[in-house]
Design an enzyme around this catalytic site. Structure first.
Site, PDB file in Angstrom:
ATOM      1  N   HIS A  86       0.818  -1.213   0.000  1.00  0.00           N
ATOM      2  CA  HIS A  86       0.000   0.000   0.000  1.00  0.00           C
ATOM      3  C   HIS A  86       0.857   1.271   0.000  1.00  0.00           C
ATOM      4  CE1 HIS A  86      -3.913   1.674   0.006  1.00  0.00           C
ATOM      5  NE2 HIS A  86      -4.510   0.687   0.661  1.00  0.00           N
TER       6      HIS A  86
ATOM      7  N   ASP B 137      -2.412   3.327  -4.121  1.00  0.00           N
ATOM      8  CA  ASP B 137      -3.666   3.193  -3.392  1.00  0.00           C
ATOM      9  C   ASP B 137      -4.574   2.202  -4.115  1.00  0.00           C
ATOM     10  OD1 ASP B 137      -2.914   5.030  -1.436  1.00  0.00           O
ATOM     11  OD2 ASP B 137      -3.506   6.717  -2.710  1.00  0.00           O
TER      12      ASP B 137
END
Length: 456
Positions: free
Chosen positions: A427, A431
């Site tokens: 992450h 995104d």
């Protein structure tokens, strides 16, 4: 007269510092030729046959099968013929120069005697223990403050030891290693850290205090098995996989998204390709081709994170790893420049690397350097998974089994070939929008292979 030369475990490349003896290929008394393999070892990367640079008669072997040896430890000694006059060719005694990465085959240096300081057991003063290099000391040694080289790398048994010292602000050059040729072991660093915590100095060593190690500092020595227990050492390939997976979970904030896709048209396209003649195209190769096309559109996922520099490093090439289960554990061979290969080339390379994985002949270079991994866990008969990212990569695509399922196709219920796709991603590099876009594009290509024509 014959000259006895010592051949040591060479530097096997890729930062490997130790290897386990799997099988001896020669016996004491055998005659060996220059560059003849003498032992098969298993490293954290692969099985390797180690050739000896000397020709002559084997006079000694060091280590039983199953023994782990650090790089630089003696393997065998070889009695070679009389050395020719100065200037004459002497390949038998000087070595072929063709052993392995980073290993010089010049004449072995004379063994030197050196004095080690033995640690007191119960508060007594240190006593001197004289050992020969390459032989284990009479007791564990490694007090802080020992002499070290002023330049060049400090020899340590593993990267974990170096990281342990760095995290605790310990200068490895101040340690005297207790391993062969002064190699610094984990026990040496742990002892120095405990001594530093107790205010100890090299001149006034403290007794070793029993201390329960943390999981990160667990000793290599196996605890005795209790009744009903079977203990298997985590070493070699299995140990390396365990360390890498644990590091991935520890360092990477991963997330997973998944989608079901209708793979009927992809299966038909593959059948048509194979019916046209020529080499057969594997399903894995088609999925790899889809991956490289998707990475061209979403390059954020073809990257790694440099944590120290706090930077995302993006690659302009795709070295595609694929998970393969072997008798020795999970390995991830890497297809170099997968983005520049067609389906036929990918099929051939997958087959070559898979066979090498089964036979244990993958080289360290074939197991490192990947930028993205494809995991086809569907071969185990499962539909889905949340795979652990192959550190230090940023993402992994998982593919489940392809099975007939009810599916709404063109407004009607039909039986279609359905597959579940999952993407686990770091992450930090992107995104959910990027990850979802990548996975949706992969699913679109699976459902409509003609979409790939845009990138061919």
């Amino acid at each position: 007269m014959a000259q006895v030369l010592e051949f040591k475990l060479p530097d096997l490349g890729e930062g490997l510092t130790e290897a386990e003896i799997v099988r001896w290929l020669v016996e004491v008394g055998d005659v060996v030729a220059i560059d003849q393999p003498v032992v098969e070892v298993e490293t954290a990367k692969a099985m390797v046959e180690v050739p000896c640079p000397y020709g002559g008669v084997v006079t000694a072997r060091f280590g039983e099968e199953g023994t782990e040896l650090p790089v630089g430890a003696p393997l065998i000694t070889v009695a070679v013929g009389e050395r020719p006059a100065s200037g004459a060719d002497d390949t038998a005694s000087e070595g072929s120069g063709n052993v392995l990465v980073g290993y010089g085959t010049s004449e072995a240096p004379a063994r030197r005697r050196r004095v080690r300081q033995e640690r007191p057991v119960s508060g007594g003063s240190a006593t001197a223990v004289t050992t020969r290099e390459g032989e284990p000391p009479a007791s564990v040694n490694g007090q802080a403050g020992g002499s070290g080289t002023d330049d060049g790398p400090v020899p340590v048994i593993s990267p974990l030891v170096r990281r342990l010292a760095r995290q605790n602000g310990l200068d490895l050059r101040e340690l005297t290693g207790s391993g062969p040729d002064g190699l610094i072991l984990r026990a040496d660093v742990e002892y120095a850290l405990r001594a530093a915590g107790q205010g100890a100095t090299a001149a006034e060593p403290q007794p070793r205090v029993p201390q329960a190690p943390s999981p990160a500092l667990a000793s290599r020595s196996s605890a005795p098995a209790a009744p009903g227990e079977i203990r298997t050492p985590l070493k070699g390939i299995r140990g390396a996989v365990a360390d890498k997976l644990a590091r991935s979970r520890r360092e990477i904030p991963d997330a997973t998204c998944w989608v079901d896709a209708d793979a009927t048209e992809l299966m038909r396209a593959r059948a048509a390709m194979n019916a046209a003649g020529g080499p057969k195209i594997s399903l894995l190769a088609l999925l790899a081709r889809i991956c490289t096309a998707a990475l061209a559109r979403f390059p954020e996922l073809n990257s790694t994170v440099d944590a120290e520099a706090r930077e995302v490093v993006r690659f302009d090439h795709v070295h595609l790893g694929f998970a393969a289960q072997t008798d020795r554990g999970l390995v991830v061979p890497v297809v170099r420049d997968a983005h520049a290969r067609d389906a036929e080339s990918l099929t051939a390379e997958f087959a070559r690397l898979t066979e090498a994985g089964r036979t244990g002949t993958l080289t360290p270079g074939e197991l490192t350097g990947g930028t993205f991994t494809l995991n086809n866990y569907g071969v185990f008969g499962v539909d889905g998974s949340t795979p652990i990212i192959n550190h230090p990569e940023a993402a992994m695509l998982g593919v489940g089994r392809i099975v007939p399922k009810p599916w709404v196709h063109e407004g009607e219920l039909a039986v279609r070939q359905v597959v579940q796709l999952s993407l686990t991603f770091d992450h930090r590099v992107c995104d959910g929008g990027v990850a979802g876009g990548f996975l949706r594009y992969v699913a679109d290509c699976v459902e409509q292979p003609a979409v790939l024509l845009r990138t061919l």
